[in-house]
Write a protein that holds these residues in place. Structure first.
Motif, mmCIF file in Angstrom:
data_model
loop_
_atom_site.group_PDB
_atom_site.id
_atom_site.type_symbol
_atom_site.label_atom_id
_atom_site.label_comp_id
_atom_site.label_asym_id
_atom_site.label_seq_id
_atom_site.Cartn_x
_atom_site.Cartn_y
_atom_site.Cartn_z
ATOM 1 N N ALA A 9 0.826 -1.213 0.000
ATOM 2 C CA ALA A 9 0.000 0.000 0.000
ATOM 3 C C ALA A 9 0.860 1.262 0.000
ATOM 4 C CB ALA A 9 -0.964 0.005 1.185
ATOM 5 N N CYS A 28 -1.757 -8.739 -4.637
ATOM 6 C CA CYS A 28 -1.464 -7.326 -4.870
ATOM 7 C C CYS A 28 -0.818 -7.164 -6.247
ATOM 8 C CB CYS A 28 -0.498 -6.792 -3.825
ATOM 9 S SG CYS A 28 -1.091 -6.936 -2.132
ATOM 10 N N MET A 47 -3.140 -2.857 -3.262
ATOM 11 C CA MET A 47 -3.776 -3.999 -2.589
ATOM 12 C C MET A 47 -5.210 -4.250 -3.050
ATOM 13 S SD MET A 47 -2.540 -3.499 1.342
ATOM 14 C CE MET A 47 -2.814 -5.210 1.862
ATOM 15 N N SER A 51 -11.060 2.651 -4.300
ATOM 16 C CA SER A 51 -11.138 3.285 -2.981
ATOM 17 C C SER A 51 -12.564 3.243 -2.423
ATOM 18 C CB SER A 51 -10.631 4.719 -3.035
ATOM 19 O OG SER A 51 -11.261 5.419 -4.074
ATOM 20 N N GLU A 58 -10.289 7.155 5.037
ATOM 21 C CA GLU A 58 -9.177 6.596 4.294
ATOM 22 C C GLU A 58 -8.004 7.557 4.315
ATOM 23 O OE1 GLU A 58 -7.551 3.859 3.621
ATOM 24 O OE2 GLU A 58 -9.656 3.291 3.477
ATOM 25 N N ASN A 60 -4.755 6.210 3.411
ATOM 26 C CA ASN A 60 -3.664 5.644 2.636
ATOM 27 C C ASN A 60 -4.042 5.486 1.163
ATOM 28 O OD1 ASN A 60 -1.441 4.310 1.749
ATOM 29 N ND2 ASN A 60 -1.379 2.873 3.450
ATOM 30 N N LYS A 63 -3.109 2.393 -1.312
ATOM 31 C CA LYS A 63 -3.732 1.079 -1.169
ATOM 32 C C LYS A 63 -4.567 0.672 -2.384
ATOM 33 C CE LYS A 63 -5.313 0.692 3.093
ATOM 34 N NZ LYS A 63 -6.337 0.844 4.150
ATOM 35 N N TYR A 64 -5.175 1.662 -3.033
ATOM 36 C CA TYR A 64 -6.154 1.381 -4.086
ATOM 37 C C TYR A 64 -5.635 1.784 -5.466
ATOM 38 C CZ TYR A 64 -9.043 1.472 0.095
ATOM 39 O OH TYR A 64 -9.546 1.251 1.347
ATOM 40 N N SER B 154 -0.371 -11.861 2.815
ATOM 41 C CA SER B 154 -1.113 -10.664 2.400
ATOM 42 C C SER B 154 -2.526 -11.032 1.973
ATOM 43 C CB SER B 154 -0.375 -9.919 1.284
ATOM 44 O OG SER B 154 -0.310 -10.707 0.122
ATOM 45 N N CYS B 161 -7.935 -4.796 5.196
ATOM 46 C CA CYS B 161 -7.242 -3.582 4.768
ATOM 47 C C CYS B 161 -8.236 -2.551 4.259
ATOM 48 C CB CYS B 161 -6.129 -3.863 3.755
ATOM 49 S SG CYS B 161 -6.666 -4.170 2.088
ATOM 50 N N ASP B 165 -5.245 0.743 8.317
ATOM 51 C CA ASP B 165 -3.881 0.488 7.884
ATOM 52 C C ASP B 165 -3.108 -0.399 8.856
ATOM 53 O OD1 ASP B 165 -4.208 1.986 5.614
ATOM 54 O OD2 ASP B 165 -3.656 3.835 6.617
#
Lengths: 161, 209
Positions: A9, A28, A47, A51, A58, A60, A63-64, B154, B161, B165
């Motif tokens: 991420a 991922c 990942m 989103s 959110e 991070n 991540k998306y 993972s 997730c 985080d």
């Protein structure tokens, strides 16, 4: 030469002769962007596809796929890359446990790959190489000097694209 | 929803006990299978970033054998039973007298046997947890993978997730009597796991007791 590690991420940018590396990609996807003229490389370890899947606040954006790729382009342009010179390489998106194929969550690998492709197309970035799907984990390393992406798997050793 | 960063020592202790009971039963089952003593370490309840998930088993690139079960029901989550390749071979040798195949990777028969071992162990972990909490837990058919630890673990993060985080893991390491079999039981609860568990056990949802 420095190797910059990209976590899950996470995303990052490297200038020649540095390298970008992310380890243990399963479902991922490692998205690699490259400006061959400026020799600037970017990498994101995505990942999840969208989103909108997130619950709650959110923080991070790495991540998306739909937030990480635009951010990666922005960061590369900010350090001198040209958006219209960028090409992409993709690795990962495996289905580590294939029997669980019916479940949507478990099909996350292919969904991540599809989402990355859609976002790249929206941004008019051509995919020049990909090593996606299958059922094996991958570690990737991008050389900002040459634009070569090394992909290591347990069974097939190292290949370069 | 219950938030893992608001857990006090009391909640962490309860989760450690979950690991103790579950892994304790699984270790007993393993000990009976190979007729050797198994030492179980004190379970570690850790709240970590995604990147740290594979640290306990030697890093993201470490080659491991993993049995994975998805747990559905009132306490959903992901369960992994993880051993290194050497331990997997030793397990097979002690359990069924299988001669090591000369291949670098495991043969189909060896994989099938490991699958069954993982099934028994993860099953005893979960059924003891279910008995203890009186909660309904349904494990999926187990799946086996031999690959990089990061790529495998993972997979257990996908669901959670979406919510944040950080991830809470209940990790119990064990060591075979002659130190030639060592591995881990990992339970990675979904965010919905905690509330049901704590309510069932009469534990407050956050803060100290």
């Amino acid at each position: 030469m420095e190797i910059i590690k990209i976590g899950m991420a996470d995303l990052g940018v490297a200038h020649s002769p540095d390298r970008l590396r992310t380890t243990g990609l399963g479902s991922c996807v490692g998205v690699v962007l490259y400006d061959q003229v400026k020799r600037i490389a970017g990498m994101a370890h995505v990942m999840l596809p969208e989103s909108s899947l997130g619950k709650g606040n959110e923080t991070n954006i790495g991540k998306y796929a739909d937030t990480a790729i635009p951010q990666l382009i922005k960061e590369m342009v900010a350090v001198g890359a040209s958006a219209y010179n960028l090409t992409a390489k993709l690795a990962g998106g495996a289905q580590m446990f294939s029997f669980l194929g019916g479940n949507d969550t478990m099909r996350i690998g292919p969904r991540n790959v599809d989402a990355c492709k859609a976002i790249l197309e929206q941004n008019h970035i051509k995919i020049v190489a990909e090593d996606t799907g299958g059922n094996c984990g991958r570690t990737i390393e991008m050389d900002a000097e040459t634009g070569i992406l090394q992909i290591r798997t347990v069974n097939q050793g190292v290949k370069e694209v | 929803m219950v938030s893992i960063d608001k857990f006090g020592d009391f909640q962490i202790d309860v989760l450690r006990e979950v690991g103790n009971i579950g892994a304790g039963h699984a270790a007993t089952a393993l000990s009976k299978l190979i007729q050797k003593e198994i030492d179980m370490k004190v379970p570690q309840v850790k709240i970590i970033t995604f990147d740290e998930i594979a640290d306990a088993v030697g890093g993201a690139e470490e080659l491991v054998v993993a049995i994975f079960l998805r747990v559905e029901g009132e306490c959903p989550g992901n369960m992994f039973f993880i051993v290194d390749l050497g331990s997997a071979r030793n397990l097979l040798k002690q359990l069924i007298g299988m001669e090591e195949s000369q291949e670098e990777m495991l043969s189909e028969l060896e994989i099938s046997a490991l699958h069954e071992i993982g099934n028994i162990l993860a099953g005893s972990y979960l059924s003891s947890l279910s008995d203890f909490t009186k909660l309904n837990l349904q494990p999926s058919v187990p799946a086996l993978a031999i690959d990089m630890a990061g790529a495998i673990l993972s997979y257990g993060l996908i669901e959670l997730c979406r919510a944040g985080d950080y991830v809470l893991t209940i990790d119990t390491a064990f060591l075979g009597g002659e130190q030639d079999v060592n591995g881990h039981f990992f339970l990675i609860p979904d965010p919905d796991f905690f509330e049901k568990l704590f309510v069932a056990l009469g534990v407050p949802l956050n803060g100290d007791y």
